[in-house]
Write a protein that holds these residues in place. Structure first.
Motif, PDB file in Angstrom:
ATOM      1  N   LYS A  73      -1.678  17.058  26.226  1.00  0.00           N
ATOM      2  CA  LYS A  73      -0.762  16.624  27.286  1.00  0.00           C
ATOM      3  C   LYS A  73      -1.517  16.536  28.599  1.00  0.00           C
ATOM      4  CE  LYS A  73       3.152  18.707  24.870  1.00  0.00           C
ATOM      5  NZ  LYS A  73       4.018  19.901  24.761  1.00  0.00           N
ATOM      6  N   TRP A  74      -1.084  15.610  29.452  1.00  0.00           N
ATOM      7  CA  TRP A  74      -1.818  15.325  30.688  1.00  0.00           C
ATOM      8  C   TRP A  74      -1.987  16.578  31.548  1.00  0.00           C
ATOM      9  CZ3 TRP A  74       0.090  11.349  34.929  1.00  0.00           C
ATOM     10  CH2 TRP A  74      -0.949  11.090  35.816  1.00  0.00           C
ATOM     11  N   ALA A  75      -0.922  17.378  31.662  1.00  0.00           N
ATOM     12  CA  ALA A  75      -1.005  18.579  32.490  1.00  0.00           C
ATOM     13  C   ALA A  75      -2.077  19.535  31.993  1.00  0.00           C
ATOM     14  CB  ALA A  75       0.349  19.285  32.530  1.00  0.00           C
ATOM     15  N   VAL A  79       2.548   9.763  28.222  1.00  0.00           N
ATOM     16  CA  VAL A  79       3.500   9.731  29.337  1.00  0.00           C
ATOM     17  C   VAL A  79       4.662  10.653  29.027  1.00  0.00           C
ATOM     18  CG1 VAL A  79       5.097   8.290  30.672  1.00  0.00           C
ATOM     19  CG2 VAL A  79       2.872   7.363  29.965  1.00  0.00           C
ATOM     20  N   TRP A  80       4.883  11.625  29.901  1.00  0.00           N
ATOM     21  CA  TRP A  80       5.996  12.560  29.715  1.00  0.00           C
ATOM     22  C   TRP A  80       6.447  13.075  31.081  1.00  0.00           C
ATOM     23  CZ3 TRP A  80       5.844  18.094  27.182  1.00  0.00           C
ATOM     24  CH2 TRP A  80       7.145  18.477  26.868  1.00  0.00           C
ATOM     25  N   GLY A  81       7.750  13.018  31.312  1.00  0.00           N
ATOM     26  CA  GLY A  81       8.308  13.464  32.577  1.00  0.00           C
ATOM     27  C   GLY A  81       8.478  14.959  32.666  1.00  0.00           C
ATOM     28  N   ARG A 103      17.980  11.654  31.886  1.00  0.00           N
ATOM     29  CA  ARG A 103      17.415  12.828  32.550  1.00  0.00           C
ATOM     30  C   ARG A 103      16.994  13.877  31.522  1.00  0.00           C
ATOM     31  NH1 ARG A 103      17.943  12.904  38.206  1.00  0.00           N
ATOM     32  NH2 ARG A 103      16.634  14.743  38.022  1.00  0.00           N
ATOM     33  N   HIS A 104      16.479  13.417  30.362  1.00  0.00           N
ATOM     34  CA  HIS A 104      15.968  14.382  29.397  1.00  0.00           C
ATOM     35  C   HIS A 104      14.921  15.286  30.044  1.00  0.00           C
ATOM     36  CE1 HIS A 104      17.253  12.540  25.263  1.00  0.00           C
ATOM     37  NE2 HIS A 104      18.256  12.841  26.045  1.00  0.00           N
ATOM     38  N   GLN A 105      14.218  14.730  31.040  1.00  0.00           N
ATOM     39  CA  GLN A 105      13.274  15.536  31.812  1.00  0.00           C
ATOM     40  C   GLN A 105      13.473  15.237  33.293  1.00  0.00           C
ATOM     41  OE1 GLN A 105      11.551  17.958  30.698  1.00  0.00           O
ATOM     42  NE2 GLN A 105      11.771  17.563  28.512  1.00  0.00           N
ATOM     43  N   ASP A 106      13.428  16.254  34.130  1.00  0.00           N
ATOM     44  CA  ASP A 106      13.652  16.073  35.561  1.00  0.00           C
ATOM     45  C   ASP A 106      12.612  15.170  36.201  1.00  0.00           C
ATOM     46  OD1 ASP A 106      15.908  17.642  35.505  1.00  0.00           O
ATOM     47  OD2 ASP A 106      14.882  19.478  36.139  1.00  0.00           O
ATOM     48  N   GLY A 107      11.429  15.083  35.611  1.00  0.00           N
ATOM     49  CA  GLY A 107      10.380  14.248  36.182  1.00  0.00           C
ATOM     50  C   GLY A 107      10.488  12.781  35.829  1.00  0.00           C
ATOM     51  N   ASN A 108      11.458  12.402  34.985  1.00  0.00           N
ATOM     52  CA  ASN A 108      11.556  11.004  34.570  1.00  0.00           C
ATOM     53  C   ASN A 108      11.738  10.031  35.733  1.00  0.00           C
ATOM     54  OD1 ASN A 108      11.050  11.371  31.869  1.00  0.00           O
ATOM     55  ND2 ASN A 108      13.199  11.459  31.266  1.00  0.00           N
TER      56      ASN A 108
END
Length: 692
Positions: free
Chosen positions: A55-57, A90-92, A137-142
């Motif tokens: 994952k990017w993070a 890509v993941w939020g 909004r499955h993820q807040d970062g989307n």
């Protein structure tokens, strides 16, 4: 059915001896083998996904420093001859914590760099979760990731289409997957709509992934119905990507696996199943482990027994030998069209090991084109009798050995009779397009939320198409006439081509110009070369509230030599008359003019040396100042950017006496001193002073 890449050949030492389907798992706390008496990973599973390491993070937690912890798992898979998946581009959720601090165009550049670095590290990848959990909004970062990748655009999902196009350009042989949770129980319809839109727009999506975390109490009937609903709508390969049964009771966990695993595994469109962890106490949920204190739980014993059955061994898969033989995507020029119009459509088709004999395209049950040579492009004229609503397309690719591969898509016939066509005479580039002269058509086909009035502010998510004729191949720059009473506006230019969705510009920030009638010029470079011929450009407004009058395109050629700005020193305040000065070396050529820009907005020009202008900042912030030298042949040379830090709300310029001789100033129509005042000299109390 979609079925290009080189995957390892299964060694069949694992639980799955089916040559076409894998039963995989994930790393355990960044390790592959779990230890503690549990059999080695390769003795159980024949596919691996890193739980977090790719994952990017995890990879770029510090900007510019890349930690490829996923090497451990990927190298293990290669050593033991089974396949692996990159999770996720890509993941939020798990993006680097420095990303939100960047402006949208900087975030986009960071995402592109992330894709590029992953490609440099892993030139080939068998399977990729390109996008993870992007529904709503499955993820807040989307919302931030959506903004960073260009927003919803024409389709509502342009940001995801762009992500898949970027992945497909870098890894054309990989199986590219969209992955999400709650896709089977709580958010089925939104999940289907998202994947359908990617497929229908022609994005290179090869499969959809159901995480399957939420199935600890699902019934056989519910699961059967939902899997059928998904497949009926999507008609493409499916993966079960993150299956776990979070039940503490051994008997109940085993019973639930017995209910659902065969349904998934034996579905002919299921290409593989990945369990999300198998060591009790070492998964993201409390009770999903299949080994506890080194011993098998009953569910694990049963899984071994089931995988040894003929039903498991012989289950059909959409990917023979776990490989993607065919890349087939249907890309219409638009997802919306009116009766009687002509819709260009391209079937992007290639085979990994075979030769294409023909490509057939159907609309409904009607064969509308048979194509035997690439590019496989046709123009479908919609009958005037066609009914409104979504129409199904099917591409059938036939290889010379007789094997066939299918791909489905759709377009929507909308009400209206105005065809998508140029507004009038097609503008030629180099040249200018007037923003209110966007293409004719109906809403959703050539424009959305737009009016033909430059006195109307641009609206968020507004877009307009412009048909243009590009006269010459090459690089181009652009100048946009804008006005805005506020900051925060943003737009970009794109082209919805038959091969990909291309962003022609960066995300252009519109600064405050002074008001709705204060027109200024914004300058930029197209990020991709243009080819000669007919194009349709789309102006996409990401954040509205500003005004655009026109866009002028100019052929860009770089001059030699150097252009240099004089660095700014000292302190500056709002209202200061700041001298901006630049010089060039002789290799630039014979000068025509020097243009000066603050945050890409034209602030002045100079045609004689010394090349200077006066900039009066209107806000307390840091401006990015550049100069562009233009020679008599039209070639340009840009300086490096110089920051101008405005730290006070009032003028703070230092005044230095130039002459004690009284002088009566001469003013221009704007009320500014002329003559020597052009070089920063102003008149105060009847004497010449210069403000540094």
């Amino acid at each position: 059915m979609l079925l290009v890449l080189s995957l390892p050949t299964a060694s069949f030492a694992q639980l799955s001896s089916n040559p076409d389907k894998f039963l995989g798992n994930i790393t355990t706390r960044n390790n592959v083998d779990a230890g503690n008496g549990v059999p080695a990973f390769y003795l159980l599973w024949n596919q691996i996904t890193c739980e977090n390491e790719s994952k990017w993070a995890s990879v770029e937690g510090t900007r510019g420093s890349f930690n490829w912890g996923c090497d451990r798992a990927f190298n293990y898979a290669k050593q033991h001859n089974f396949t692996y998946k990159f999770h996720a581009l890509v993941w939020g959720a798990q993006y680097p914590n420095w990303l939100p601090d960047l402006a949208p165009k900087e975030r986009y550049a960071a995402i592109v760099n992330w894709f590029d670095k992953a490609k440099q590290k892993y030139n080939t990848l068998p399977l990729i979760d390109v996008v993870n959990e992007a529904v709503g909004r499955h993820q807040d970062g989307n919302p931030m990731i959506k903004e960073s990748l260009g927003g919803g655009g024409k389709t509502g999902y342009d940001w995801l289409i762009r992500a898949f196009d970027m992945a497909g350009q870098r890894w054309p042989d990989a199986i590219l997957i969209y992955n999400d949770y709650n896709s089977i129980r709580w958010d089925v319809d939104n999940y289907i709509t998202l994947v359908q839109t990617l497929r229908d727009a022609g994005a290179p999506i090869d499969a959809y992934g159901n995480q399957s975390h939420e199935l600890s109490d699902i019934s056989v009937t519910e699961l059967t119905n939902v899997l059928k609903k998904q497949q009926d709508a999507l008609k493409m390969p499916m993966y079960i990507t993150e299956l776990d049964i979070d039940i503490a009771n051994d008997a109940q966990q085993k019973s639930q696996y017995q209910k659902i695993l065969p349904l998934m595994w034996e579905a002919p469109y299921c290409a593989g199943v990945t369990l999300w962890g198998y060591i009790f106490g070492n998964t993201w949920v409390s009770n999903s482990g299949l080994y506890k204190n080194g011993a098998e739980r009953p569910a694990m014993t049963w899984i071994k027994e089931y995988m040894a059955t003929d039903a498991a061994k012989n289950a059909v898969s959409p990917f023979l030998n776990m490989k993607k033989e065919a890349s087939v995507y249907i890309r219409p020029a638009s997802l919306k069209v009116v009766k009687g119009d002509v819709l260009p459509i391209k079937v992007r088709a290639s085979l990994a090991t075979k030769t294409i004999e023909k490509v057939e395209l159907y609309v409904g049950n009607d064969l509308v084109a048979t194509m035997t040579e690439a590019p496989y492009v046709t123009e479908y004229e919609l009958p005037t009798t066609i009914t409104l609503g979504w129409k199904t397309m099917k591409a059938v690719v036939t290889a010379t050995d007789g094997s066939t591969y299918e791909r489905y898509g759709r377009f929507n016939v909308v009400s209206g009779s105005t065809k998508h066509e140029p507004y009038g005479e097609v503008p030629e580039l180099p040249g200018t397009i007037k923003v209110d002269e966007y293409d004719k058509g109906v809403s959703g086909t050539s424009y959305s939320n737009a009016t033909r009035n430059t006195a109307t502010a641009m609206k968020t998510d507004q877009w307009m198409d412009y048909t243009v004729d590009v006269k010459e191949d090459g690089d181009y720059s652009f100048d946009v006439t804008v006005a805005s009473a506020t900051t925060g506006g943003r737009f970009h230019l794109a082209e919805y081509g038959l091969d990909s969705l291309s962003y022609l510009t960066e995300f252009v920030e519109v600064p405050k110009t002074g008001g709705a009638n204060e027109w200024k010029t914004l300058h930029g470079r197209l990020t991709t070369k243009l080819t000669a011929g007919r194009h349709v450009f789309t102006l996409l407004v990401e954040q509205g509230g500003f005004y655009i009058k026109d866009i002028t395109f100019t052929r860009y050629e770089e001059a030699g030599g150097t252009c240099m700005l004089k660095p700014f020193s000292g302190t500056y305040g709002v209202g200061d008359n700041v001298v901006v000065s630049a010089k060039v070396t002789s290799k630039v050529g014979t000068m025509s003019e020097m243009r000066f820009y603050a945050d890409n907005m034209l602030i002045g020009t100079s045609t004689e040396s010394p090349y200077e202008c006066i900039f009066t900042p209107t806000e307390k912030r840091t401006y990015s100042i550049v100069a562009i030298a233009v020679n008599t042949e039209g070639q340009e040379k840009m300086s490096s950017a110089c920051p101008l830090k405005v730290t006070s709300d009032t003028p703070v310029g230092i005044e230095t006496l130039v002459s004690d001789e009284p002088e009566t100033p001469t003013y221009n129509l704007m009320g500014m001193p002329v003559g020597e005042a052009y070089r920063g000299i102003v008149i105060k109390n009847g004497k010449k002073v210069i403000r540094k």
